[in-house]
Scaffold this active site. Structure first.
Site, PDB file in Angstrom:
ATOM      1  N   HIS A 148       0.840  -1.225  -0.073  1.00 40.65           N
ATOM      2  CA  HIS A 148      -0.046  -0.014   0.038  1.00 40.65           C
ATOM      3  C   HIS A 148       0.909   1.319  -0.072  1.00 40.65           C
ATOM      4  O   HIS A 148       0.562   2.270   0.724  1.00 40.65           O
ATOM      5  CB  HIS A 148      -0.864   0.096   1.200  1.00 40.65           C
ATOM      6  CG  HIS A 148      -2.028  -1.028   1.047  1.00 40.65           C
ATOM      7  ND1 HIS A 148      -3.261  -0.783   0.227  1.00 40.65           N
ATOM      8  CD2 HIS A 148      -2.029  -2.031   1.566  1.00 40.65           C
ATOM      9  CE1 HIS A 148      -3.940  -1.764   0.520  1.00 40.65           C
ATOM     10  NE2 HIS A 148      -3.326  -2.718   1.106  1.00 40.65           N
ATOM     11  N   ASP A 197       2.619   2.013  -3.073  1.00 41.32           N
ATOM     12  CA  ASP A 197       2.642   2.282  -4.743  1.00 41.32           C
ATOM     13  C   ASP A 197       1.835   3.388  -5.103  1.00 41.32           C
ATOM     14  O   ASP A 197       2.204   4.274  -5.909  1.00 41.32           O
ATOM     15  CB  ASP A 197       2.487   1.047  -5.597  1.00 41.32           C
ATOM     16  CG  ASP A 197       1.189   0.335  -5.491  1.00 41.32           C
ATOM     17  OD1 ASP A 197       0.596   0.761  -4.344  1.00 41.32           O
ATOM     18  OD2 ASP A 197       0.878  -0.336  -6.397  1.00 41.32           O
ATOM     19  N   ASP A 220       1.937  -3.937  -9.488  1.00 39.05           N
ATOM     20  CA  ASP A 220       1.588  -5.019 -10.087  1.00 39.05           C
ATOM     21  C   ASP A 220       1.889  -5.010 -11.771  1.00 39.05           C
ATOM     22  O   ASP A 220       2.666  -5.915 -12.189  1.00 39.05           O
ATOM     23  CB  ASP A 220       0.293  -5.550  -9.896  1.00 39.05           C
ATOM     24  CG  ASP A 220      -0.119  -5.620  -8.470  1.00 39.05           C
ATOM     25  OD1 ASP A 220       0.799  -5.485  -7.641  1.00 39.05           O
ATOM     26  OD2 ASP A 220      -1.465  -5.378  -8.094  1.00 39.05           O
ATOM     27  N   TYR A 279     -10.314  -1.352   0.005  1.00 42.59           N
ATOM     28  CA  TYR A 279      -9.152  -0.762  -1.010  1.00 42.59           C
ATOM     29  C   TYR A 279      -9.270   0.863  -1.410  1.00 42.59           C
ATOM     30  O   TYR A 279      -8.456   1.581  -1.064  1.00 42.59           O
ATOM     31  CB  TYR A 279      -8.678  -1.448  -2.096  1.00 42.59           C
ATOM     32  CG  TYR A 279      -7.484  -1.340  -2.886  1.00 42.59           C
ATOM     33  CD1 TYR A 279      -6.351  -1.940  -2.326  1.00 42.59           C
ATOM     34  CD2 TYR A 279      -7.276  -0.226  -3.946  1.00 42.59           C
ATOM     35  CE1 TYR A 279      -5.184  -1.731  -2.906  1.00 42.59           C
ATOM     36  CE2 TYR A 279      -6.262  -0.118  -4.481  1.00 42.59           C
ATOM     37  CZ  TYR A 279      -5.053  -0.893  -4.157  1.00 42.59           C
ATOM     38  OH  TYR A 279      -3.985  -0.374  -4.569  1.00 42.59           O
TER      39      TYR A 279
END
Length: 446
Positions: A60, A62, A230, A281
């Site tokens: 958490h 990025d 990712d 999220y």
């Protein structure tokens, strides 16, 4: 560092390749209108693959411009198909894109055009169409992109191992193969200014631009506020290397993961699934934005949350509630842990690395509140097991997987203990596997 794109042969992704090929052969008829036929009347088949990932540390961070330290894993998505650039006058096939997936039902069709928009159904197809949309501006005037594509993957869905980025990056690589070097990224100033294609600088620019395009696709087409990590590691990874990514620039550099006493990475899937497009999220993303705004009032030099220090946070504490304070505290301390972890890996200091991972999990559990009882149970079991250096939640949280560094000789016993203990504590089954840093996006030569 050399950044030449990895290539592969069928053997290394054999099962997925065979699955995608069989699906393609069963779905698309050879005799239908071709795209750009060769002299023998056949269209070249292209095949690409891109991996999922596991993040060793840096969670958490990025989407706040911070640091992450992931590696690619040996689970991938394979794209197998045919296509190319078709004259716009070829009304029967120009712009026609047809996709089929081994994990979904039916064939989905859409048109690759400058004005293309999100598909209402099925939702999964937007992960493909969204990526294609990022490359439409590269298509030469007078032509349209068209293809038939079959997709097969083995990254566990909803596990926090980034099945979505694996799909996006594999599709991106497939589209690049169809466009060719002259057209792909022709609209990108980043790639165009990096020198001749094939050189290290240009290939690094390609890796970064591909990741950014795939992130934009997921943000805009799949309603996910994910950061760059990712897609970046799936695009940039190299076998045997962990990647430290600076998500603000963005840029990356390798971290060593080797040596006689190098531990093994064990990933354990809690089999509690999550979706990063919904739930908590996006709430965390908004909380980080609120924290950044409060911090900027005490230090105007803070552009992103990664710029803040704990000293800044204490000064700004009166301007935020306790939840926002703890969210910011996690991000600030996690960035520090991640940079220190890269140093520890390069030095082969596995004990230090393990302590940083343990600290990361505690921070995610208490300050960021993205763990759950299943994940905590697996982490507790691992951290208490002899031979384990460290263990933590990996991925967005609220389920998914843990990642553990363990001595080679203790791998089998650890995985047995995790499965046994998880069943005893929660009455549930978990899935464990060991992995090592794998290659990123690649073309598979048939």
């Amino acid at each position: 560092m050399a950044t030449m794109a990895p290539t592969d042969t069928v053997s290394s992704d054999g099962e997925l390749f065979r699955s995608a090929k069989a699906l393609f052969d069963d779905t698309f008829v050879d005799g239908e209108p071709s795209f750009l036929e060769k002299d023998d009347g056949k269209v070249a088949i292209r095949c690409t693959a891109a991996p999922g990932r596991v993040n060793l540390i840096g969670e958490h961070t990025d989407y706040t411009g911070g640091y992450v330290l992931p590696m690619a894993i040996g689970f991938s998505t394979v794209c197998y198909g045919r296509g190319g650039l078709v004259p716009s006058s070829s009304a029967d096939v120009a712009g026609r894109c047809r996709i089929v997936s081994s994990s979904q039902e039916g064939v989905v069709s859409f048109s690759a055009a400058p004005d293309m928009t999100k598909l209402s159904e099925p939702k999964w197809a937007n992960y493909v169409a969204g990526v294609v949309a990022q490359y439409v501006s590269d298509v030469p005037e007078g032509f349209r992109l068209a293809f038939d594509l079959a997709v097969a993957g083995n990254v566990p869905l909803g596990s926090g191992l980034s099945s979505s980025a694996s799909l996006e990056v594999s599709v991106a690589k497939f589209v690049e193969c169809l466009l060719g070097d002259d057209a792909s990224f022709s609209s990108s100033g980043r790639v165009g200014s990096a020198g001749p294609r094939g050189g290290d600088a240009a290939e690094k620019a390609v890796v970064v631009e591909r990741a950014l395009r795939c992130q934009r696709a997921e943000n805009a087409w799949c309603d996910s506020s994910c950061g760059i990590m990712d897609q970046f590691v799936s695009s940039a990874a190299k076998a045997g290397v962990v990647v430290l990514i600076d998500c603000r620039i963005p840029d990356f550099e390798p971290a060593k993961f080797a040596g006689e006493n190098a531990p093994v990475v064990v990933v354990c899937n809690s089999n509690v699934t999550h979706s990063i497009a919904g739930g908590e999220y996006p709430v965390r993303v908004a909380q980080c934005k609120t924290a950044t705004e409060a911090l900027q009032k005490v230090n105007p030099n803070i552009k992103m949350l990664r710029d803040a220090t704990l000293e800044d946070l204490e000064k700004a504490r009166g301007g935020m509630d306790d939840v926002t304070y703890r969210r910011a505290k996690h991000v600030i301390t996690e960035n520090k842990r991640t940079v220190e972890a890269k140093v520890a890996l390069d030095a082969g200091e596995w004990e230090v690395m393990g302590k940083l991972m343990n600290g990361s999990h505690q921070s995610m559990k208490i300050d960021y509140e993205v763990s759950c009882k299943e994940i905590d149970a697996l982490v507790d079991l691992a951290q208490a097991f002899p031979g384990v250096y460290g263990s933590r939640l990996t991925g967005g949280g609220f389920g998914g997987c843990t990642v553990t560094l363990v001595k080679k000789e203790d791998v089998a016993n650890l995985m047995h203990n995790l499965k046994k203990g998880y069943m005893e504590k929660l009455g549930k089954e978990c899935t464990c596997f060991e992995t090592s840093p794998a290659n990123g996006a690649r073309e598979i030569f048939l």
